[in-house]
Design a protein around this motif. Structure first.
Motif, mmCIF file in Angstrom:
data_model
loop_
_atom_site.group_PDB
_atom_site.id
_atom_site.type_symbol
_atom_site.label_atom_id
_atom_site.label_comp_id
_atom_site.label_asym_id
_atom_site.label_seq_id
_atom_site.Cartn_x
_atom_site.Cartn_y
_atom_site.Cartn_z
ATOM 1 N N CYS A 250 7.747 44.344 -8.217
ATOM 2 C CA CYS A 250 7.657 44.808 -9.600
ATOM 3 C C CYS A 250 8.827 44.324 -10.457
ATOM 4 O O CYS A 250 8.940 44.715 -11.629
ATOM 5 C CB CYS A 250 7.584 46.336 -9.645
ATOM 6 N N GLU A 251 9.702 43.495 -9.875
ATOM 7 C CA GLU A 251 10.802 42.938 -10.667
ATOM 8 C C GLU A 251 10.224 42.133 -11.829
ATOM 9 O O GLU A 251 9.396 41.244 -11.623
ATOM 10 C CB GLU A 251 11.681 42.035 -9.802
ATOM 11 N N PRO A 252 10.654 42.422 -13.053
ATOM 12 C CA PRO A 252 10.050 41.775 -14.227
ATOM 13 C C PRO A 252 10.129 40.253 -14.212
ATOM 14 O O PRO A 252 9.227 39.581 -14.723
ATOM 15 C CB PRO A 252 10.851 42.358 -15.398
ATOM 16 N N GLU A 253 11.173 39.692 -13.621
ATOM 17 C CA GLU A 253 11.358 38.246 -13.654
ATOM 18 C C GLU A 253 10.705 37.522 -12.480
ATOM 19 O O GLU A 253 10.620 36.290 -12.484
ATOM 20 C CB GLU A 253 12.853 37.901 -13.659
ATOM 21 N N LEU A 254 10.236 38.277 -11.478
ATOM 22 C CA LEU A 254 9.828 37.631 -10.242
ATOM 23 C C LEU A 254 8.652 36.679 -10.429
ATOM 24 O O LEU A 254 8.693 35.529 -9.986
ATOM 25 C CB LEU A 254 9.498 38.669 -9.169
ATOM 26 N N ARG A 255 7.596 37.159 -11.062
ATOM 27 C CA ARG A 255 6.401 36.310 -11.166
ATOM 28 C C ARG A 255 6.686 35.043 -11.956
ATOM 29 O O ARG A 255 6.293 33.938 -11.550
ATOM 30 C CB ARG A 255 5.236 37.062 -11.804
ATOM 31 N N GLY A 256 7.376 35.186 -13.090
ATOM 32 C CA GLY A 256 7.689 34.011 -13.890
ATOM 33 C C GLY A 256 8.546 33.014 -13.129
ATOM 34 O O GLY A 256 8.322 31.798 -13.198
ATOM 35 N N TRP A 257 9.538 33.549 -12.400
ATOM 36 C CA TRP A 257 10.394 32.675 -11.602
ATOM 37 C C TRP A 257 9.581 31.957 -10.534
ATOM 38 O O TRP A 257 9.702 30.741 -10.369
ATOM 39 C CB TRP A 257 11.508 33.496 -10.952
ATOM 40 N N LEU A 258 8.740 32.710 -9.816
ATOM 41 C CA LEU A 258 7.991 32.141 -8.706
ATOM 42 C C LEU A 258 7.045 31.047 -9.178
ATOM 43 O O LEU A 258 7.061 29.918 -8.667
ATOM 44 C CB LEU A 258 7.205 33.240 -7.993
ATOM 45 N N LEU A 259 6.216 31.355 -10.162
ATOM 46 C CA LEU A 259 5.180 30.416 -10.593
ATOM 47 C C LEU A 259 5.736 29.222 -11.363
ATOM 48 O O LEU A 259 5.012 28.238 -11.594
ATOM 49 C CB LEU A 259 4.134 31.143 -11.436
ATOM 50 N N SER A 260 7.008 29.281 -11.753
ATOM 51 C CA SER A 260 7.621 28.144 -12.451
ATOM 52 C C SER A 260 8.135 27.082 -11.487
ATOM 53 O O SER A 260 8.473 25.969 -11.907
ATOM 54 C CB SER A 260 8.782 28.618 -13.334
ATOM 55 N N GLN A 261 8.199 27.408 -10.196
ATOM 56 C CA GLN A 261 8.735 26.465 -9.215
ATOM 57 C C GLN A 261 7.693 25.405 -8.865
ATOM 58 O O GLN A 261 6.501 25.685 -8.770
ATOM 59 C CB GLN A 261 9.170 27.203 -7.944
ATOM 60 N N ARG A 262 8.169 24.207 -8.651
ATOM 61 C CA ARG A 262 7.350 23.092 -8.186
ATOM 62 C C ARG A 262 7.958 22.545 -6.903
ATOM 63 O O ARG A 262 9.177 22.532 -6.748
ATOM 64 C CB ARG A 262 7.276 21.971 -9.230
ATOM 65 N N ARG A 263 7.107 22.110 -6.011
ATOM 66 C CA ARG A 263 7.580 21.652 -4.709
ATOM 67 C C ARG A 263 8.532 20.472 -4.849
ATOM 68 O O ARG A 263 8.277 19.528 -5.587
ATOM 69 C CB ARG A 263 6.397 21.249 -3.831
ATOM 70 N N LYS A 264 9.618 20.550 -4.091
ATOM 71 C CA LYS A 264 10.608 19.486 -4.059
ATOM 72 C C LYS A 264 10.570 18.814 -2.694
ATOM 73 O O LYS A 264 10.323 19.456 -1.679
ATOM 74 C CB LYS A 264 12.016 20.034 -4.316
ATOM 75 N N SER A 265 10.823 17.520 -2.674
ATOM 76 C CA SER A 265 10.914 16.797 -1.405
ATOM 77 C C SER A 265 12.326 16.923 -0.863
ATOM 78 O O SER A 265 13.300 16.975 -1.616
ATOM 79 C CB SER A 265 10.562 15.318 -1.599
ATOM 80 N N ARG A 266 12.419 16.949 0.450
ATOM 81 C CA ARG A 266 13.736 16.999 1.072
ATOM 82 C C ARG A 266 14.449 15.669 0.914
ATOM 83 O O ARG A 266 13.848 14.608 0.967
ATOM 84 C CB ARG A 266 13.607 17.323 2.566
ATOM 85 N N ASP A 267 15.771 15.749 0.752
ATOM 86 C CA ASP A 267 16.607 14.560 0.750
ATOM 87 C C ASP A 267 16.932 14.240 2.196
ATOM 88 O O ASP A 267 17.783 14.881 2.811
ATOM 89 C CB ASP A 267 17.889 14.810 -0.062
ATOM 90 N N VAL A 268 16.231 13.237 2.753
ATOM 91 C CA VAL A 268 16.378 12.936 4.162
ATOM 92 C C VAL A 268 17.810 12.563 4.510
ATOM 93 O O VAL A 268 18.365 12.990 5.516
ATOM 94 C CB VAL A 268 15.426 11.786 4.569
ATOM 95 N N ASN A 269 18.458 11.796 3.628
ATOM 96 C CA ASN A 269 19.820 11.358 3.935
ATOM 97 C C ASN A 269 20.795 12.521 4.002
ATOM 98 O O ASN A 269 21.674 12.569 4.840
ATOM 99 C CB ASN A 269 20.296 10.345 2.873
#
Length: 272
Positions: A250-269
């Protein structure tokens, strides 16, 4: 159909018609707000995993949708395909008509676990080896859903509470290139592997007075992730015990924070 109460105020009519296999409800009696459907995933070996899936209203196959995977706690294990959503606050994460998304909630069988972490009946922070059968079936289920629906693979999220909090960390470690973000609640992880998921945004929750799963596990996870270069968010509720999910979801910022994320690739090096 039945009514589900969210946060003690919002009530939604939810369809619980049992639909095995891949079929979706097409009944004119389907609810207007959301469509929460009971299903059972079956693999080629006959293994089964009950689950519920929240299908966005007016699902359009030409449009891509984000997906939230929810892993329940030990108290909701079974085969009724209902108990896994006993803590229904998590549904709020999927209820934004401006950015509709799928929510998938599998149910772990009684006597089993999302992770092989039970030692003497108590949780530990290490989850070595192959996935448990429920976790393996969950992985297979996600792959099936990706073939059935038009899901945005850059916006897959995982969250879970207690046993499911451990499961959230476990799944992120097993599939570090699948998820855009994770929300582990009162869980723990193998801190020696923190670098493997340092690229994934995390918001971790725990209760300072938790006597079931020690908050030290989340604190150690935060430190290990920070040492690995990550910037996880952490909320620890003072004076609160094990049941922190009712506040966290129920944290007010949680949903907005979560759905704003986009998958990032790992930096292999950087991970070598």
């Amino acid at each position: 159909m039945h009514w589900v109460t969210l946060s003690g105020s919002l009530m939604l009519l939810v369809s619980t018609a049992f639909l095995p296999g891949n079929g979706l409800s097409s009944s004119e009696d389907s609810p207007k707000e959301i469509q929460l459907v009971k299903r059972v995933y079956r693999n080629a070996y006959g293994d089964e995993l009950p689950y519920q899936v929240l299908v966005p209203k007016g699902y359009d196959a030409a449009r891509q949708y984000p997906l939230i995977l929810f892993l329940h706690g030990a108290g909701e294990r079974g085969s009724d395909n209902e108990a896994q959503l006993h803590h229904s606050e998590v549904l709020q994460l999927a209820l934004d008509p401006q950015d509709p998304c799928f929510l998938v909630a599998p149910q772990c069988p009684a006597g089993d676990s999302w992770v092989p972490f039970l030692v003497g009946g108590r949780p530990t922070s290490r989850e070595p080896g192959a996935p448990t059968k429920p976790m393996q079936l969950t992985i297979e289920l996600l792959e099936q859903l990706a073939g059935e629906f038009n899901l945005d693979r850059s916006r897959w999220y995982v969250t879970g509470l207690s046993m499911g909090g451990f499961g959230t960390f476990d799944l992120l470690l097993r599939k570090p290139d699948w998820f855009a973000a994770g929300v582990p609640i009162c869980g723990g992880m193998d801190v020696s592997r923190a670098k493997e998921i340092a690229h994934i945004p995390l918001w971790i929750f725990h209760g300072a007075d938790d006597r079931v799963v020690s908050p030290e596990l989340s604190r150690k996870a935060i430190k290990a992730l920070q040492d690995a270069g990550a910037q996880p968010r952490y909320t620890e509720y003072h004076g609160v015990g094990h049941n922190v999910w009712s506040r966290a979801y129920c944290e007010p910022e949680l949903r907005g924070w979560l759905l704003s994320q986009r998958r990032k690739s790992r930096d292999v090096n950087s991970s070598q």
